[in-house]
Design a protein around this motif. Sequence first.
Motif, PDB file in Angstrom:
ATOM      1  N   GLU A   2       2.496   8.043 -15.493  1.00  0.00           N
ATOM      2  CA  GLU A   2       1.140   8.200 -14.962  1.00  0.00           C
ATOM      3  C   GLU A   2       1.026   7.434 -13.655  1.00  0.00           C
ATOM      4  O   GLU A   2       1.149   6.204 -13.629  1.00  0.00           O
ATOM      5  CB  GLU A   2       0.130   7.689 -15.989  1.00  0.00           C
ATOM      6  N   LEU A   3       0.775   8.138 -12.564  1.00  0.00           N
ATOM      7  CA  LEU A   3       0.688   7.490 -11.256  1.00  0.00           C
ATOM      8  C   LEU A   3      -0.578   6.647 -11.163  1.00  0.00           C
ATOM      9  O   LEU A   3      -1.598   6.978 -11.777  1.00  0.00           O
ATOM     10  CB  LEU A   3       0.680   8.544 -10.150  1.00  0.00           C
ATOM     11  N   PRO A   4      -0.532   5.561 -10.361  1.00  0.00           N
ATOM     12  CA  PRO A   4      -1.741   4.752 -10.175  1.00  0.00           C
ATOM     13  C   PRO A   4      -2.855   5.597  -9.538  1.00  0.00           C
ATOM     14  O   PRO A   4      -2.576   6.500  -8.732  1.00  0.00           O
ATOM     15  CB  PRO A   4      -1.290   3.652  -9.206  1.00  0.00           C
ATOM     16  N   ASP A   5      -4.098   5.272  -9.884  1.00  0.00           N
ATOM     17  CA  ASP A   5      -5.230   6.029  -9.346  1.00  0.00           C
ATOM     18  C   ASP A   5      -5.276   6.000  -7.823  1.00  0.00           C
ATOM     19  O   ASP A   5      -5.639   6.990  -7.188  1.00  0.00           O
ATOM     20  CB  ASP A   5      -6.550   5.477  -9.910  1.00  0.00           C
ATOM     21  N   LYS A  11      -2.981   8.590  -6.434  1.00  0.00           N
ATOM     22  CA  LYS A  11      -3.535   9.952  -6.557  1.00  0.00           C
ATOM     23  C   LYS A  11      -4.672  10.168  -5.542  1.00  0.00           C
ATOM     24  O   LYS A  11      -4.782  11.235  -4.949  1.00  0.00           O
ATOM     25  CB  LYS A  11      -4.024  10.177  -7.988  1.00  0.00           C
ATOM     26  N   ALA A  12      -5.468   9.120  -5.333  1.00  0.00           N
ATOM     27  CA  ALA A  12      -6.564   9.239  -4.367  1.00  0.00           C
ATOM     28  C   ALA A  12      -6.010   9.420  -2.954  1.00  0.00           C
ATOM     29  O   ALA A  12      -6.527  10.229  -2.167  1.00  0.00           O
ATOM     30  CB  ALA A  12      -7.448   8.000  -4.443  1.00  0.00           C
ATOM     31  N   ALA A  13      -4.944   8.678  -2.639  1.00  0.00           N
ATOM     32  CA  ALA A  13      -4.345   8.784  -1.301  1.00  0.00           C
ATOM     33  C   ALA A  13      -3.769  10.178  -1.079  1.00  0.00           C
ATOM     34  O   ALA A  13      -3.867  10.744   0.023  1.00  0.00           O
ATOM     35  CB  ALA A  13      -3.258   7.728  -1.127  1.00  0.00           C
ATOM     36  N   ALA A  70       0.835  -1.210   0.000  1.00  0.00           N
ATOM     37  CA  ALA A  70       0.000   0.000   0.000  1.00  0.00           C
ATOM     38  C   ALA A  70       0.866   1.255   0.000  1.00  0.00           C
ATOM     39  O   ALA A  70       1.896   1.320   0.688  1.00  0.00           O
ATOM     40  CB  ALA A  70      -0.909   0.002   1.213  1.00  0.00           C
ATOM     41  N   TYR A  71       0.444   2.235  -0.751  1.00  0.00           N
ATOM     42  CA  TYR A  71       1.150   3.522  -0.779  1.00  0.00           C
ATOM     43  C   TYR A  71       0.657   4.387   0.383  1.00  0.00           C
ATOM     44  O   TYR A  71      -0.550   4.560   0.559  1.00  0.00           O
ATOM     45  CB  TYR A  71       0.900   4.236  -2.104  1.00  0.00           C
TER      46      TYR A  71
END
Lengths: 188, 387
Positions: free
Chosen positions: B94-97, B100-102, B80-81
């Motif tokens: 392109e960063l994983p969604d 970006k949500a985190a 997990a990020y």
Amino acid sequence: MKTAHEIRPGNVIMFNDSPWVVQKTETTRSGRNAAIVKMKLKNLLIESSTETTFKGEDKMDVIILERLDCTYSYFADPMYVFMDAEYNQYDVEAENVGDAARYIVDGMEETCQVTFYDGKAISVELPTTIIREVGYTEPAARGDTSGKVMKPAKIVGSDIEIMVADFVKEGDKIEIDTRTGEFKKRVN
Amino acid sequence: MNAAAPHWDIFCTVVDNYGDIGVTWRLAKQLAGEYALPVNLWVDDLKSFGHILPSLDPEACSQQHQGVTILKWSTPLPVAYTPGAVLIEAFACELPDDVKAAVKDASVRPVWLNLEYLSAEDWVDGCHGLPSFQPGGINKYFYMPGFSAQSGGLICEKDLFARRDAWQASSENKLALFEKLGLKGIAASDKVITVFSYETEALGALCEYFEQQPNPVHLLIPKGRSFNSLLPRLPCPVSELRPGMRIDSGNLHIHVLPMTDQQGYDELLWSADFNIVRGEDSFLRAQWAAKPFIWHIYPQEDDYHLVKLEAFMRLYCDNLAPDLASCWQKLNLAFNQQLPQAVQQHWEALTEFDSALEAHAKQWPIDALKTADLATRLVQFVKKSLR
């Protein structure tokens, strides 16, 4: 939604619940063919400007505001004055005209689109292509008719200089792409 | 408000094996080693990464190397990020969604940077450090590496020049390296050229030229794209080439290099008389090697790479004698434009300026680095952004 690459001066985009008028765009190429688009934006709510960058493929909301077809009338510093078909005049601040001002010359006949926000004329968008007369350019190098060899040319009625095909002569009418500022073709 | 965790995250997609990952791996090591920063390096292709970091386990989701935590970037993320102090997307990947949500939901958001490609063009200074509006009211910043004091700088470890100078002080070091790499028959006085290029007809032309020379010339080439340009000279398909193989033709000796880690590649560049390099990472390391080089730049649409090449050559030749500058520039252009005859002609012409070009190559790293390297400027930029 449009990509940053498709945004043009005069567009109004939404960010953080604020409308921003695009005053200037500059596209450059990064490595591996990717584009970077630098924009000068003005927040229409608080009237402040900022510079920002985007990847060419970044998507953004372009908001559709009221627009009117107008022609350019005259410049009354710091306002560019445009007129609609019913002779109503609209003032657009030179700062909001941005890079489009390079192509605005006295007597121009092209129809421009003036954009309104909250009843106020906030920007103007030129047609994608315009036709202008070459005021000065060096004579053609002998024999080149390929259109691949380019040379600088000054445009009548403005201070802009663009690269044109080598066969273009003084007095020629040329088509210019207002999105990129590039020479498209000779039209006479 | 919670304080942000102090770690930095760097996300990198491997595009052509060694370039993008080469730059981010160097940066990650430097941030961890010189600034004691906890760095997570997320990489989407650990197998390719393993070519320059042989101790890497390509199957492990998380592992530590040289002070850096290397994390596998697959979808979904196996680890997990957690937002830290800094989030770097390398080269506009392109960063994983979920990342970006985190970031959007974080109580304290990381400083989010897009680390761009290196360019010597003028526009770089005007874009460096500018914010980029993102959905949700987040700002991302464009971090532009470059050669000017106004740009993001150039990656260079603090002790690099001292290590290089110590290495180059004795020819024993290079001979020992060649021996270690299984390269046979190279004398201290022989001309040694490393080649790490894309495909180009220019390389075959240089081989023709070298085989006619009165003295031995050794080309050291790792198995890869450069060999695709030398197929008629090879005794077997590229896939069957083995490290240590030598292909002789006249006074030309082509050696197949084993892959090395980054330290080994630096030592190789320091040991050669001339380096032919490509892309970004090896291009910069060739400059730090203080040896003459040809830059085979990544080809772009509409020949735009030539604009970038010209911009760099203008800088590099700024205080060179006009004859030498012109000759070196023509050689680089001819190599990039795949002009076999011109490459031979300009290489021959450049030999007249060998000592002046070598002197310039020694001075250039000092001039190019200016006030600070990229990692130093990056750390300062982040501190300023956090204020």
